[in-house]
Scaffold this motif. Structure first.
Motif, mmCIF file in Angstrom:
data_model
loop_
_atom_site.group_PDB
_atom_site.id
_atom_site.type_symbol
_atom_site.label_atom_id
_atom_site.label_comp_id
_atom_site.label_asym_id
_atom_site.label_seq_id
_atom_site.Cartn_x
_atom_site.Cartn_y
_atom_site.Cartn_z
ATOM 1 N N LYS A 76 0.835 -1.213 0.000
ATOM 2 C CA LYS A 76 0.000 0.000 0.000
ATOM 3 C C LYS A 76 0.863 1.254 0.000
ATOM 4 O O LYS A 76 0.573 2.229 -0.706
ATOM 5 C CB LYS A 76 -0.903 -0.009 1.236
ATOM 6 C CG LYS A 76 -1.805 1.211 1.367
ATOM 7 C CD LYS A 76 -2.600 1.204 2.662
ATOM 8 C CE LYS A 76 -1.675 1.496 3.842
ATOM 9 N NZ LYS A 76 -2.419 1.705 5.105
ATOM 10 N N SER A 77 1.953 1.231 0.757
ATOM 11 C CA SER A 77 2.858 2.381 0.791
ATOM 12 C C SER A 77 3.647 2.506 -0.505
ATOM 13 O O SER A 77 3.827 3.606 -1.037
ATOM 14 C CB SER A 77 3.817 2.260 1.977
ATOM 15 O OG SER A 77 3.130 2.317 3.197
ATOM 16 N N LEU A 78 4.117 1.373 -1.020
ATOM 17 C CA LEU A 78 4.881 1.406 -2.271
ATOM 18 C C LEU A 78 4.022 1.903 -3.424
ATOM 19 O O LEU A 78 4.488 2.660 -4.292
ATOM 20 C CB LEU A 78 5.451 0.019 -2.567
ATOM 21 C CG LEU A 78 6.316 -0.124 -3.823
ATOM 22 C CD1 LEU A 78 7.429 0.922 -3.859
ATOM 23 C CD2 LEU A 78 6.904 -1.524 -3.897
ATOM 24 N N ASN A 79 2.770 1.514 -3.437
ATOM 25 C CA ASN A 79 1.876 1.954 -4.507
ATOM 26 C C ASN A 79 1.595 3.452 -4.446
ATOM 27 O O ASN A 79 1.177 4.056 -5.447
ATOM 28 C CB ASN A 79 0.557 1.174 -4.449
ATOM 29 C CG ASN A 79 0.736 -0.279 -4.858
ATOM 30 O OD1 ASN A 79 1.716 -0.636 -5.518
ATOM 31 N ND2 ASN A 79 -0.191 -1.129 -4.462
ATOM 32 N N GLN A 80 1.806 4.067 -3.275
ATOM 33 C CA GLN A 80 1.677 5.518 -3.172
ATOM 34 C C GLN A 80 2.891 6.236 -3.773
ATOM 35 O O GLN A 80 2.809 7.403 -4.136
ATOM 36 C CB GLN A 80 1.502 5.935 -1.709
ATOM 37 C CG GLN A 80 0.157 5.551 -1.104
ATOM 38 C CD GLN A 80 0.050 5.977 0.335
ATOM 39 O OE1 GLN A 80 0.460 5.286 1.257
ATOM 40 N NE2 GLN A 80 -0.494 7.167 0.540
ATOM 41 N N LEU A 81 4.005 5.512 -3.869
ATOM 42 C CA LEU A 81 5.213 6.086 -4.458
ATOM 43 C C LEU A 81 5.242 5.929 -5.971
ATOM 44 O O LEU A 81 5.837 6.733 -6.679
ATOM 45 C CB LEU A 81 6.458 5.421 -3.858
ATOM 46 C CG LEU A 81 6.655 5.545 -2.343
ATOM 47 C CD1 LEU A 81 7.862 4.722 -1.901
ATOM 48 C CD2 LEU A 81 6.825 7.003 -1.952
#
Length: 668
Positions: free
Chosen positions: A274-279
């Protein structure tokens, strides 16, 4: 509403010097003015037969910022129960800061704790606040660097034990769960392996289990307010490994709500998808697990896909490994093949030795290990003939690239560059195009044969160390590149090595002289052609390129049928061959068989090679002694075998020592 005023709780046992050091650091930190709020200090001392000095230090310590309470436990609790007892003090004080006595604190630790407690106390997903920032991950002692998201904090499903703060609500949630789950479930596949290896005296493993079961997280600062000094204790065996820089100047902290953070990590120190997809949105359409440290098992990957540095049979996307932290290679779409997005079932879940796991982090390997090893450039030459298949080529290439050696060059040489590349890329385009260390060459000769391909590949090699194979499809052992680097960097007298094909006995066992694998000019000059072909194979050798240059820069033209043995003969005219007591390629080097009756021209060529190496005959006395001593050498008879080794001038064996991951020279 006034900010919380947590009590400072220091559990102590039998380390007076550590307690004194911590209290001195705590005494000079910044606190609210006493007219605004009083800060309580609690020193809880576990019972010990002889800890009078600890009690005396606690009693003599002057605390001017509020009340000081000393709790002397009536009976020995042990570390786990002592920490649990200290945690229950949250019910009395509303919130606490717990500092074990092997810590040091920043002058600003209390201000940070106050502000973090005030910001995150309402958030039900937060189970505690750390004052410590990780630079080394505990799941394998890897370097750890959280991704930047504009805030001063990140979140992990890891409990902090090197300075942490809890509210009464947060601690109550954990203790309520602990009462229902008093025993750590070592059979739970979702718990990281490192957690299962921790002692039963660890309260922290129980808290991490609670985080995993409840879906809660700890808040961590990006600049540490505490540091571990690594003093030996109940659960500590290292000194200095987890020391980190401390905040020294006042800061305005930028906190971010948990739901808005782009830096949320799991219990494996891996960024959540979820965090990586925000990047980046480059892989957001896939349902994947992040496993860039390569420590998760198949059972711990619950998604169809995985982002990993492990070897894979097939990948849908590839990324390089040039940036830190590792996730930026995906966010910046760095080309390469070190990181793969693959179906979970295509990952090769073989165990990786703890030491070599570091090398999966290719972007930091040189920084971490430069003091230990140099990385000379190694060139591997692979011929690709019309009858060869792309799968065979990939099998060999993978066995090299998966070693993550940081200075590797693979030269693939075909009879026609365009046709070679077409044949390979038709079958393997998705994989080879992402491997930056692969170069394609073709022989300038229109009717090129194998020897011409090898000659072209070696001449175009830019490495100082060279290895070539006459046939693709072989698999190199997963340590050979780092082995070659250590040997050639560590032993200046070694310019040419061969490996064994034997099953290895104990590495530190010096009882065997390895007579079948040790060679010198004299043995080569008297060996049978079959034995030489069987035991002296080019794929099992590494050599410095200047040997090639100094001996003519080509295969000997008078050895068209035995070019490799002809080349080795040239090498022997200049330098001895050293044997490494480890295989270089998979399978026994001696497993390949050769015809017993080779053509006459082969025999004549070999006789000519041998003739060039024949030395003047030794005196009759030395010859007689050598003949008498040889059986003792062949049967590894201590002391007597040394006589033959000395008379024959056999070079030392290079042996491997596992505990130190190093190589050493041995006469036996």
């Amino acid at each position: 509403m006034p900010p919380p005023v947590p009590a400072i709780v220091v559990p102590a046992y039998n380390r007076p010097a550590c307690l004194q050091r911590l209290l001195q650091a705590v005494a000079v930190a910044h606190y609210p003015h006493r007219n605004e709020a009083e800060v309580t200090l609690v020193i809880s001392i576990d019972h010990a037969a002889q800890n009078e000095s600890v009690v005396q230090i606690a009693q003599n310590f002057i605390w001017p910022f509020g009340a000081k309470t000393i709790i002397q436990q009536a009976q020995h609790l042990g570390l786990k129960q002592h920490i649990l007892a200290c945690g229950r003090l949250t019910q009395q004080f509303g919130s606490i800061i717990l500092l074990e006595d092997d810590l040091l604190v920043s002058p600003w630790f209390y201000r940070y704790a106050q502000q973090a407690l005030e910001f995150y106390e309402p958030d039900e997903q937060i189970a505690g606040i750390s004052l410590y920032h990780y630079e080394i991950a505990e799941n394998g002692f890897y370097p750890f660097l959280p991704v930047d998201d504009g805030s001063d904090v990140y979140f992990m499903q890891i409990a902090s034990s090197w300075g942490q703060t809890w509210t009464a609500r947060q601690w109550h949630g954990f203790e309520q769960w602990l009462n229902q789950n008093p025993v750590f479930d070592s059979q739970n596949n979702q718990y990281p392996d490192y957690l299962k290896q921790w002692s039963e005296h660890s309260w922290k493993k129980m808290f991490i289990a609670y985080l995993l079961q409840s879906g809660k997280y700890f808040v961590f600062p990006r600049l540490s307010l505490t540091t571990n000094t690594g003093e030996l204790g109940t659960n500590t065996i290292t000194k200095g490994l987890f020391q980190v820089p401390l905040q020294q100047a006042q800061r305005m902290y930028r906190f971010v709500p948990f739901s808005e953070s782009k830096a949320v990590y799991d219990a494996f120190f891996e960024l959540l998808p979820k965090s990586l997809n925000q990047l980046t949105n480059v892989i957001e359409k896939y349902d994947y697990t992040v496993d860039l440290y390569g420590t998760k098992t198949l059972q711990q990957i619950t998604t169809p896909f995985v982002l990993t540095t492990r070897p894979v049979n097939h990948a849908v996307m590839y990324f390089g490994q040039e940036m830190v932290p590792n996730v930026l290679n995906i966010a910046c779409n760095i080309s390469g093949a070190a990181i793969k997005l693959s179906a979970a079932t295509d990952v090769v879940y073989r165990e990786t030795p703890a030491f070599t796991r570091y090398y999966r982090l290719a972007s930091i390997a040189e920084k971490v290990f430069a003091p230990l090893h140099n990385y000379p450039k190694i060139s591997i030459v692979l011929p690709f003939l019309p009858q060869d298949t792309a799968e065979s080529l990939l099998q060999t290439v993978r066995s090299l690239t998966e070693q993550n050696y940081p200075n590797l060059e693979i030269n693939i040489v075909g009879w026609n560059k365009q046709n070679t590349a077409t044949a390979i890329f038709n079958q393997a385009n998705a994989e080879l195009q992402h491997i930056s260390v692969v170069n394609f060459f073709s022989s300038p000769l229109p009717d090129a044969h194998l020897l011409d391909l090898l000659q072209t590949g070696i001449q175009n090699s830019s490495g100082t160390i060279v290895n070539y194979t006459p046939k693709i499809g072989i698999i190199y052992q997963n340590y050979v590149l780092h082995m070659a680097a250590q040997i050639f960097s560590g032993f200046g007298q070694v310019n040419w090595i061969t490996g064994t094909g034997a099953n290895q006995p104990q590495i530190t066992d010096n009882r065997t002289s390895l007579p079948q694998y040790r060679w010198n000019k004299k043995r080569f000059a008297s060996a049978s052609l079959q034995k030489a072909l069987q035991l002296l194979q080019p794929q099992n050798m590494f050599w410095r390129k200047f040997l090639w240059n100094d001996t003519g820069g080509s295969f000997p033209p008078d050895c068209p049928n035995l070019p490799h043995l002809g080349l080795f003969g040239k090498f022997w005219e200049r330098d001895p061959l050293f044997t490494v007591f480890r295989p270089i390629t998979a399978g026994a080097a001696a497993s390949e068989t050769f015809p017993q009756n080779l053509p006459e021209q082969f025999q004549q060529e070999f006789a000519n090679i041998q003739q060039r190496l024949k030395q003047s005959q030794s005196g009759w006395a030395a010859s007689v002694i050598g003949l008498l001593a040889k059986p003792f050498y062949l049967h590894d008879v201590p002391y007597l075998r040394y006589l033959y080794i000395s008379l024959q001038h056999l070079p030392p064996i290079i042996r491997y020592h596992v505990p130190t991951n190093s190589y050493y020279l041995s006469q036996f």
